[in-house]
Scaffold this motif. Sequence first.
Motif, PDB file in Angstrom:
ATOM      1  N   ARG A 327     -18.219 -65.121 -23.563  1.00  0.00           N
ATOM      2  CA  ARG A 327     -16.792 -65.138 -23.899  1.00  0.00           C
ATOM      3  C   ARG A 327     -16.573 -65.080 -25.407  1.00  0.00           C
ATOM      4  NH1 ARG A 327     -16.506 -68.771 -19.615  1.00  0.00           N
ATOM      5  NH2 ARG A 327     -16.359 -70.577 -20.992  1.00  0.00           N
ATOM      6  N   LEU A 328     -17.452 -65.708 -26.177  1.00  0.00           N
ATOM      7  CA  LEU A 328     -17.337 -65.629 -27.628  1.00  0.00           C
ATOM      8  C   LEU A 328     -17.485 -64.180 -28.081  1.00  0.00           C
ATOM      9  CD1 LEU A 328     -17.164 -66.789 -30.474  1.00  0.00           C
ATOM     10  CD2 LEU A 328     -19.623 -67.303 -30.343  1.00  0.00           C
ATOM     11  N   ASN A 329     -18.452 -63.488 -27.527  1.00  0.00           N
ATOM     12  CA  ASN A 329     -18.648 -62.081 -27.879  1.00  0.00           C
ATOM     13  C   ASN A 329     -17.440 -61.235 -27.464  1.00  0.00           C
ATOM     14  OD1 ASN A 329     -20.479 -59.803 -28.752  1.00  0.00           O
ATOM     15  ND2 ASN A 329     -20.146 -59.207 -26.618  1.00  0.00           N
ATOM     16  N   GLN A 330     -16.921 -61.488 -26.271  1.00  0.00           N
ATOM     17  CA  GLN A 330     -15.751 -60.752 -25.800  1.00  0.00           C
ATOM     18  C   GLN A 330     -14.549 -60.995 -26.704  1.00  0.00           C
ATOM     19  OE1 GLN A 330     -15.378 -62.167 -21.769  1.00  0.00           O
ATOM     20  NE2 GLN A 330     -16.783 -60.622 -20.930  1.00  0.00           N
ATOM     21  N   TYR A 331     -14.395 -62.243 -27.138  1.00  0.00           N
ATOM     22  CA  TYR A 331     -13.281 -62.579 -28.023  1.00  0.00           C
ATOM     23  C   TYR A 331     -13.399 -61.826 -29.343  1.00  0.00           C
ATOM     24  CZ  TYR A 331      -9.985 -65.234 -30.831  1.00  0.00           C
ATOM     25  OH  TYR A 331      -8.945 -65.578 -31.650  1.00  0.00           O
ATOM     26  N   ILE A 332     -14.593 -61.832 -29.893  1.00  0.00           N
ATOM     27  CA  ILE A 332     -14.829 -61.134 -31.158  1.00  0.00           C
ATOM     28  C   ILE A 332     -14.524 -59.643 -31.019  1.00  0.00           C
ATOM     29  CG2 ILE A 332     -16.622 -60.406 -32.767  1.00  0.00           C
ATOM     30  CD1 ILE A 332     -17.930 -63.159 -32.375  1.00  0.00           C
ATOM     31  N   MET A 333     -14.968 -59.051 -29.929  1.00  0.00           N
ATOM     32  CA  MET A 333     -14.784 -57.617 -29.714  1.00  0.00           C
ATOM     33  C   MET A 333     -13.322 -57.237 -29.441  1.00  0.00           C
ATOM     34  SD  MET A 333     -17.641 -56.277 -30.279  1.00  0.00           S
ATOM     35  CE  MET A 333     -19.355 -56.783 -30.462  1.00  0.00           C
ATOM     36  N   SER A 334     -12.621 -58.079 -28.692  1.00  0.00           N
ATOM     37  CA  SER A 334     -11.281 -57.706 -28.255  1.00  0.00           C
ATOM     38  C   SER A 334     -10.165 -58.232 -29.163  1.00  0.00           C
ATOM     39  CB  SER A 334     -11.028 -58.198 -26.830  1.00  0.00           C
ATOM     40  OG  SER A 334     -11.061 -59.617 -26.776  1.00  0.00           O
ATOM     41  N   GLU A 335     -10.356 -59.423 -29.709  1.00  0.00           N
ATOM     42  CA  GLU A 335      -9.278 -60.069 -30.452  1.00  0.00           C
ATOM     43  C   GLU A 335      -9.404 -59.919 -31.954  1.00  0.00           C
ATOM     44  OE1 GLU A 335      -6.705 -61.348 -28.982  1.00  0.00           O
ATOM     45  OE2 GLU A 335      -7.489 -61.069 -26.962  1.00  0.00           O
ATOM     46  N   ILE A 336     -10.611 -59.749 -32.447  1.00  0.00           N
ATOM     47  CA  ILE A 336     -10.833 -59.757 -33.890  1.00  0.00           C
ATOM     48  C   ILE A 336     -11.012 -58.355 -34.449  1.00  0.00           C
ATOM     49  CG2 ILE A 336     -12.342 -60.566 -35.734  1.00  0.00           C
ATOM     50  CD1 ILE A 336     -12.981 -62.993 -34.036  1.00  0.00           C
ATOM     51  N   LEU A 337     -11.839 -57.568 -33.778  1.00  0.00           N
ATOM     52  CA  LEU A 337     -12.189 -56.256 -34.331  1.00  0.00           C
ATOM     53  C   LEU A 337     -11.194 -55.173 -33.906  1.00  0.00           C
ATOM     54  CD1 LEU A 337     -16.042 -56.410 -33.852  1.00  0.00           C
ATOM     55  CD2 LEU A 337     -14.710 -56.932 -35.898  1.00  0.00           C
TER      56      LEU A 337
END
Length: 337
Positions: A327-337
């Motif tokens: 989920r941390l990786n998904q958050y980084i990919m979808s919400e941050i980048l």
Amino acid sequence: MKIVIQEPVFLLSNQKCNFNAYNYSFLVNYATGIFTRSKKKLAAYIAALSFHGINPLRFNFYLDESELSNIDILICFNGKPYEKLNKMPKVGSFLKIMHIMDYADEPMLSNESLRDHKVDLLMGYTDHSKYCSFFKYHYDYEAKVISVPFGAGKRFYKQEFQMRYNKVLAIGAINDISNGTSCVSTFFPNEKYSHPIRDYIRSHAHNYKFISSLLPTEREEKNKNIDMCRELQSYNFFVNDLSIFNFPPARTYEGIAAGSILVGNKSPVYEELGFVDGTNCILIDSIECNDGIELLANRISNIDINLIRHNSKILSERYTHDKIAERLNQYIMSEIL
């Protein structure tokens, strides 16, 4: 996407005892590189990767800040941003993310270092900028905290003990914060202990037969030599305390993974995690009073334990370390980048 982990010192420890093993899972599954300023540390990380059965050749290794110019994200999971090991590079166009860990330690120094080194986002045990008044006062990171729960290790998911006491287990540390020289005691002048629910139960458990206390005495902070996994797998319920800092401790996830049902005070912190009163846990307005304890006793005697435990176990599957890393990786990919 080039995601680099700064100083993954957690690689050097036994992962079975790593409360935050999502950091290990994230490195193994999503990181592309490792950054350290020390050749000695670099050799230790390479050896540790090999020891854990991970091919070091999968990663790029960076020894100098100038080598980071082409990466996308730099992450440090170590907390204590003021320590030399954990200070992130001041320069660079890449995104910098730091896990703040135990943010009550040296908060002003931590915040100063984070700002000085231009750290963009923090990770926390929950979104401290929403739920913790101490954090809001000491840190300049409103709406810039990624919620990364402790989760539970694999050993808690193994159901080795079938017979359970039909009682509420009270377990965990109770820190005396009344030292007048600390910033914590200054901020919480009316509080003596870090965990009010645990403190109340420690003083009153002898009055209630349905509560089993393994809490430390007032002369100690921890009750040593306790097999946490075994105890949580031996009781139908465990009492959870968000503490004066209002974040869910590791026990939150270890308890439900072990098949015990969470008992606690109502809070939006629990709602955000997926806890629903009467469905997969028991939440009341205030446990730390006689009326609250009596209400708890009544609730426990009138629930379908097997159904609530079943729902609680389903929820626990969301908090394996691998799922948290995902989920941390998904958050980084979808919400941050």
